[in-house]
Motif scaffolding. Structure first.
Motif, short mmCIF file in Angstrom:
data_model
loop_
_atom_site.label_atom_id
_atom_site.label_comp_id
_atom_site.label_asym_id
_atom_site.label_seq_id
_atom_site.Cartn_x
_atom_site.Cartn_y
_atom_site.Cartn_z
N PRO A 1 46.75 29.54 50.43
CA PRO A 1 45.70 28.52 50.27
C PRO A 1 45.27 28.43 48.81
CG PRO A 1 45.09 30.16 51.94
CD PRO A 1 46.34 30.63 51.29
N ARG A 2 44.96 27.24 48.39
CA ARG A 2 44.42 27.03 47.04
C ARG A 2 43.00 27.52 46.92
NH1 ARG A 2 46.20 20.73 46.50
NH2 ARG A 2 48.27 21.11 45.62
N PHE A 3 42.29 27.41 48.03
CA PHE A 3 40.85 27.65 48.01
C PHE A 3 40.39 27.95 49.42
CE2 PHE A 3 36.45 26.00 48.13
CZ PHE A 3 35.90 26.68 47.04
N ASN A 4 39.47 28.90 49.57
CA ASN A 4 38.88 29.19 50.86
C ASN A 4 37.57 28.42 50.96
OD1 ASN A 4 37.56 30.21 53.10
ND2 ASN A 4 38.13 32.33 52.68
N LEU A 5 37.55 27.42 51.80
CA LEU A 5 36.34 26.60 51.93
C LEU A 5 35.12 27.42 52.35
CD1 LEU A 5 37.86 23.39 53.54
CD2 LEU A 5 36.95 23.64 51.22
N ALA B 1 30.53 23.95 51.59
CA ALA B 1 31.68 23.70 52.48
C ALA B 1 31.58 24.54 53.75
CB ALA B 1 32.99 23.97 51.74
N ALA B 2 31.09 25.76 53.65
CA ALA B 2 30.94 26.60 54.83
C ALA B 2 29.93 25.99 55.80
CB ALA B 2 30.51 28.01 54.42
N LYS B 3 28.84 25.43 55.28
CA LYS B 3 27.85 24.77 56.14
C LYS B 3 28.46 23.56 56.84
CE LYS B 3 23.84 26.09 53.38
NZ LYS B 3 22.83 25.60 52.44
N ILE B 4 29.26 22.82 56.09
CA ILE B 4 29.92 21.64 56.68
C ILE B 4 30.91 22.07 57.75
CG2 ILE B 4 31.54 19.76 56.17
CD1 ILE B 4 29.98 19.48 53.47
N LYS C 1 30.76 24.66 59.67
CA LYS C 1 29.99 25.01 60.86
C LYS C 1 29.54 23.77 61.61
CE LYS C 1 28.32 29.55 59.59
NZ LYS C 1 27.15 30.43 59.46
N ARG C 2 29.15 22.76 60.88
CA ARG C 2 28.72 21.51 61.53
C ARG C 2 29.90 20.80 62.20
NH1 ARG C 2 25.02 22.84 57.92
NH2 ARG C 2 22.84 22.32 58.30
N PHE C 3 31.07 20.86 61.55
CA PHE C 3 32.27 20.30 62.16
C PHE C 3 32.52 20.97 63.50
CE2 PHE C 3 33.42 17.75 58.72
CZ PHE C 3 34.65 17.15 58.94
N PHE C 4 32.42 22.28 63.53
CA PHE C 4 32.65 22.99 64.78
C PHE C 4 31.61 22.60 65.82
CE2 PHE C 4 32.55 26.37 67.85
CZ PHE C 4 33.89 26.51 68.14
N SER C 5 30.36 22.47 65.41
CA SER C 5 29.31 22.06 66.34
C SER C 5 29.59 20.67 66.91
CB SER C 5 27.94 22.07 65.66
OG SER C 5 27.57 23.38 65.34
N VAL C 6 30.03 19.76 66.06
CA VAL C 6 30.37 18.41 66.52
C VAL C 6 31.54 18.47 67.50
CG1 VAL C 6 31.28 16.16 65.80
CG2 VAL C 6 29.44 17.23 64.51
N PHE D 1 37.37 30.47 66.16
CA PHE D 1 36.25 29.89 65.44
C PHE D 1 34.98 29.83 66.26
CE2 PHE D 1 39.70 27.55 63.00
CZ PHE D 1 39.68 28.46 61.96
N SER D 2 34.98 30.46 67.41
CA SER D 2 33.79 30.38 68.28
C SER D 2 32.55 30.95 67.59
CB SER D 2 34.04 31.07 69.62
OG SER D 2 34.34 32.44 69.40
N GLY D 3 32.70 31.82 66.62
CA GLY D 3 31.56 32.38 65.91
C GLY D 3 30.92 31.41 64.95
N LEU D 4 31.52 30.23 64.75
CA LEU D 4 30.96 29.25 63.84
C LEU D 4 29.85 28.44 64.46
CD1 LEU D 4 34.12 27.77 62.07
CD2 LEU D 4 32.46 29.41 61.16
N GLN D 5 29.63 28.56 65.75
CA GLN D 5 28.59 27.76 66.40
C GLN D 5 27.25 28.10 65.78
OE1 GLN D 5 28.81 28.30 70.63
NE2 GLN D 5 30.70 27.16 70.79
#
Length: 159
Positions: A3-7, A13-16, A18-23, A154-158
């Protein structure tokens, strides 16, 4: 491929993410079958060349009960007999919604989607296609590789 970068190293990006996962969790609560959602996301991942998304959605679809035959044929769905007319409409919407610059979503595809799905399911499909397109683009930009995903990781991202 590295990977070039870990979001997740970026607070924003980490907050986003988490929101993606919630959506995506909200989309899973709709009446649109989980396996169909995964097939749509898989097809978008294939179209956008996102190895990570192909990995995730192949494995999640299998975990949800999708067959290996159908998973292997998603890329060539138009030339198979294993998808229903409703699934074909959803896959066509996924393709046309991903390739908006080609011609957008055709009236024919929209009519097929409306024929097979109720308003909530149509809304779910539209949001699903938009969300997975955003996710594939982020993963492709940072070269997030496929191959190491485990269902549910990714269940921990909720939030």
């Amino acid at each position: 491929m590295e990977p070039r970068f870990n979001l997740f190293d970026s607070p924003t990006a980490a907050k986003i993410a988490k929101r993606f996962f919630s959506v995506s969790s909200v989309l899973e609560q709709s009446t649109l079958p989980k396996t169909l959602q995964e097939l749509v996301e898989l097809r978008v991942g294939q179209l956008n060349g996102c190895g990570f998304c192909v990995d995730v959605h192949t494995k999640e679809a299998a975990a949800a009960g999708e067959t290996a035959l159908r998973l292997n044929l998603v890329a060539a769905w138009r030339h198979t007999t294993v998808f229903t007319e409703a699934e074909r409409a959803a896959l066509a919407l996924a393709e046309e919604g991903t390739r908006l610059g080609d011609h957008g979503v055709s009236d024919e595809t929209w009519a097929e989607v409306r024929k097979h799905y109720d308003d909530d399911q149509v809304g779910t499909l539209v949001c699903l296609v938009a969300l997975i397109n955003a996710a594939t683009r982020m993963n492709v930009i940072v070269h997030n590789p496929g191959g190491s995903y485990e269902p549910g990781m990714f269940s921990g991202l909720q939030s």
